[in-house]
Design a protein around this motif. Sequence first.
Motif, PDB file in Angstrom:
ATOM      1  N   MET A   1      -7.352  -5.738-133.237  1.00 55.41           N
ATOM      2  CA  MET A   1      -6.338  -5.210-132.340  1.00 55.41           C
ATOM      3  C   MET A   1      -4.986  -5.045-133.019  1.00 55.41           C
ATOM      4  O   MET A   1      -4.245  -4.091-132.764  1.00 55.41           O
ATOM      5  CB  MET A   1      -6.190  -6.124-131.126  1.00 55.41           C
ATOM      6  CG  MET A   1      -5.095  -5.673-130.166  1.00 55.41           C
ATOM      7  SD  MET A   1      -5.058  -6.682-128.693  1.00 55.41           S
ATOM      8  CE  MET A   1      -6.580  -6.163-127.944  1.00 55.41           C
ATOM      9  N   ALA A   2      -4.641  -5.985-133.910  1.00 57.24           N
ATOM     10  CA  ALA A   2      -3.329  -5.941-134.542  1.00 57.24           C
ATOM     11  C   ALA A   2      -3.389  -6.631-135.894  1.00 57.24           C
ATOM     12  O   ALA A   2      -4.299  -7.415-136.179  1.00 57.24           O
ATOM     13  CB  ALA A   2      -2.287  -6.599-133.641  1.00 57.24           C
TER      14      ALA A   2
ATOM     15  N   SER B   1       4.470 -16.423-133.204  1.00 60.01           N
ATOM     16  CA  SER B   1       3.224 -16.821-132.545  1.00 60.01           C
ATOM     17  C   SER B   1       2.332 -15.590-132.384  1.00 60.01           C
ATOM     18  O   SER B   1       2.233 -14.998-131.310  1.00 60.01           O
ATOM     19  CB  SER B   1       3.511 -17.465-131.181  1.00 60.01           C
ATOM     20  OG  SER B   1       2.317 -17.902-130.582  1.00 60.01           O
ATOM     21  N   PHE B   2       1.654 -15.256-133.475  1.00 59.95           N
ATOM     22  CA  PHE B   2       0.832 -14.051-133.486  1.00 59.95           C
ATOM     23  C   PHE B   2      -0.354 -14.175-132.547  1.00 59.95           C
ATOM     24  O   PHE B   2      -0.757 -13.200-131.903  1.00 59.95           O
ATOM     25  CB  PHE B   2       0.368 -13.769-134.915  1.00 59.95           C
ATOM     26  CG  PHE B   2      -0.400 -12.491-135.070  1.00 59.95           C
ATOM     27  CD1 PHE B   2       0.127 -11.286-134.627  1.00 59.95           C
ATOM     28  CD2 PHE B   2      -1.654 -12.478-135.677  1.00 59.95           C
ATOM     29  CE1 PHE B   2      -0.576 -10.097-134.776  1.00 59.95           C
ATOM     30  CE2 PHE B   2      -2.360 -11.308-135.831  1.00 59.95           C
ATOM     31  CZ  PHE B   2      -1.819 -10.120-135.375  1.00 59.95           C
TER      32      PHE B   2
ATOM     33  N   ARG C   1     -12.238  -6.411-131.054  1.00 58.08           N
ATOM     34  CA  ARG C   1     -13.470  -6.692-130.316  1.00 58.08           C
ATOM     35  C   ARG C   1     -13.279  -7.797-129.299  1.00 58.08           C
ATOM     36  O   ARG C   1     -14.247  -8.260-128.708  1.00 58.08           O
ATOM     37  CB  ARG C   1     -14.621  -7.043-131.272  1.00 58.08           C
ATOM     38  CG  ARG C   1     -14.997  -5.909-132.226  1.00 58.08           C
ATOM     39  CD  ARG C   1     -16.331  -6.213-132.884  1.00 58.08           C
ATOM     40  NE  ARG C   1     -16.751  -5.132-133.765  1.00 58.08           N
ATOM     41  CZ  ARG C   1     -16.612  -5.161-135.075  1.00 58.08           C
ATOM     42  NH1 ARG C   1     -16.060  -6.205-135.640  1.00 58.08           N
ATOM     43  NH2 ARG C   1     -17.036  -4.159-135.802  1.00 58.08           N
ATOM     44  N   ALA C   2     -12.051  -8.270-129.126  1.00 57.07           N
ATOM     45  CA  ALA C   2     -11.841  -9.311-128.121  1.00 57.07           C
ATOM     46  C   ALA C   2     -11.744  -8.705-126.730  1.00 57.07           C
ATOM     47  O   ALA C   2     -12.072  -9.346-125.739  1.00 57.07           O
ATOM     48  CB  ALA C   2     -10.567 -10.091-128.426  1.00 57.07           C
ATOM     49  N   VAL C   3     -11.245  -7.464-126.631  1.00 63.06           N
ATOM     50  CA  VAL C   3     -11.178  -6.791-125.341  1.00 63.06           C
ATOM     51  C   VAL C   3     -12.573  -6.395-124.893  1.00 63.06           C
ATOM     52  O   VAL C   3     -12.993  -6.639-123.772  1.00 63.06           O
ATOM     53  CB  VAL C   3     -10.273  -5.543-125.440  1.00 63.06           C
ATOM     54  CG1 VAL C   3     -10.313  -4.766-124.133  1.00 63.06           C
ATOM     55  CG2 VAL C   3      -8.836  -5.962-125.733  1.00 63.06           C
TER      56      VAL C   3
ATOM     57  N   LEU D   1      -3.095 -12.454-127.584  1.00 63.24           N
ATOM     58  CA  LEU D   1      -3.631 -12.760-126.259  1.00 63.24           C
ATOM     59  C   LEU D   1      -2.967 -11.897-125.196  1.00 63.24           C
ATOM     60  O   LEU D   1      -3.640 -11.349-124.309  1.00 63.24           O
ATOM     61  CB  LEU D   1      -3.426 -14.239-125.946  1.00 63.24           C
ATOM     62  CG  LEU D   1      -3.863 -14.688-124.550  1.00 63.24           C
ATOM     63  CD1 LEU D   1      -5.343 -14.422-124.331  1.00 63.24           C
ATOM     64  CD2 LEU D   1      -3.549 -16.171-124.350  1.00 63.24           C
ATOM     65  N   GLU D   2      -1.671 -11.744-125.300  1.00 60.43           N
ATOM     66  CA  GLU D   2      -0.945 -10.915-124.335  1.00 60.43           C
ATOM     67  C   GLU D   2      -1.406  -9.466-124.402  1.00 60.43           C
ATOM     68  O   GLU D   2      -1.596  -8.807-123.368  1.00 60.43           O
ATOM     69  CB  GLU D   2       0.555 -10.996-124.610  1.00 60.43           C
ATOM     70  CG  GLU D   2       1.406 -10.236-123.607  1.00 60.43           C
ATOM     71  CD  GLU D   2       2.894 -10.371-123.875  1.00 60.43           C
ATOM     72  OE1 GLU D   2       3.681  -9.626-123.247  1.00 60.43           O
ATOM     73  OE2 GLU D   2       3.269 -11.214-124.701  1.00 60.43           O
TER      74      GLU D   2
END
Length: 434
Positions: A75-76, A200-201, A419-421, A206-207
């Motif tokens: 994602m980032a 706090s990456f 892939r977390a979403v 998470l956000e």
Amino acid sequence: MEVDPMGLVPLPSTSSSDDQAMLVDPSPSQLDTTALVPFVRVSTDKLTVSYTGSGTGEYDVGAVRADRPVPGGRMAYYFEMLVKNSGEKGCVAIGFGHENYNLRRQPGWDIDSCGYHGDDGRLFTAEGGYGKPFGPTFSTGDTVGAGINYASKEFFFTKNGKLVGNVRLDIKGPLYPLVALHSPNEEIYVNFGQQPLLFSFEAFMLEERLKQQALIQKSSLPPNACHRIIRSYLLHYGYQDTVDAFEKESEICCQPTTVEDEQDGYALNHRKILREHIKKGEIGLVFDKLREWYPQVVENETSAVCFLLHSQKFIGYVRAGELMEAVDYARIELAKFLKINFFADLLEDIFGLLAYSDPTTSCTWYQLGMCHPEFVADAVNVMVLSTNPNLKNPKNCAASRLEKLLRQVTVCSSENGDRAVFDLHPELWNGSKI
């Protein structure tokens, strides 16, 4: 001539589905010391950089890039730079640039780059001029960071653990992390994650995941979309009885309304019959039916579909313990495939099953997808679908619409998120273990 144009035969793989799901591009771990300009010195840790030039000329910049480009499949991405000494002018900068970026220029001064500069707090994005006001300046003792948010298509920067801002830019990749110095006594230390990050990456990620999940939840679907795509999958693979039961139970009747609907239903009854014969091990009947209904499918005796059918017949003999019959059949029907390099290695694994009283205990059994009747039935199904005279491109029928959708989702997930979403593999494998 292409041996397997429809991609029917899977090559054996030694990695599991879980292993393949975890494959990601490696992240930068140090600075690239193979292409340094004369004005910088990189310490033996390959993370600390000091400026050795006079800093008097526009091209006296000393930029250094990371050893690898920013990885995809997440994602980032984010890294940090500690300013150990801001030197005489504090002309230190952090950002991103392409592989061949001129390392005698600050990030953001040239095309396909961007940079947050410490002496004036401006953001440079290769648009010329003096950059744009962006954030506070930074100097000795400050930690600044630079990141790429693939989900929002934005670059973002931080100072001392707090987000400074973000900007949407159209910069061509792949991009490399860049740091730069431009005045005497400047010294910086780059943190690619080998030390705890000040920003706090993880909380940031998470956000962002929650934002993406919220967007997904808000997305609307056409009426009966799930019903139609499941129905198309069942039609594609010839599960006629299941289609009838599915429509009866759901009380939704979808009449063919598109060309794709009609293509999915092509030769449905024939494909159903062929699948049933294959599952029963009646390979001889399958050849008879194909020669009667679709002779072009088996016209080439060394085609991929013929290879799969003959291999299935051979495996059937082995599973039944009829080893002499298996050997005789191999000599008559499979020997001709040994002359084709594409099939030779696969045949070696298949013949190796003869050494086992129970072939399913062979180390190669689960690597040979063709060992399973359902797989062979799917391949025959594809070849029958490809005979549809209304198809513009027969290769389009190699996968159902549902499978094409899942592949697109997987690609989008790997390109635009970590892939977390949405991660297809855990959705499938975890569900199968319940």
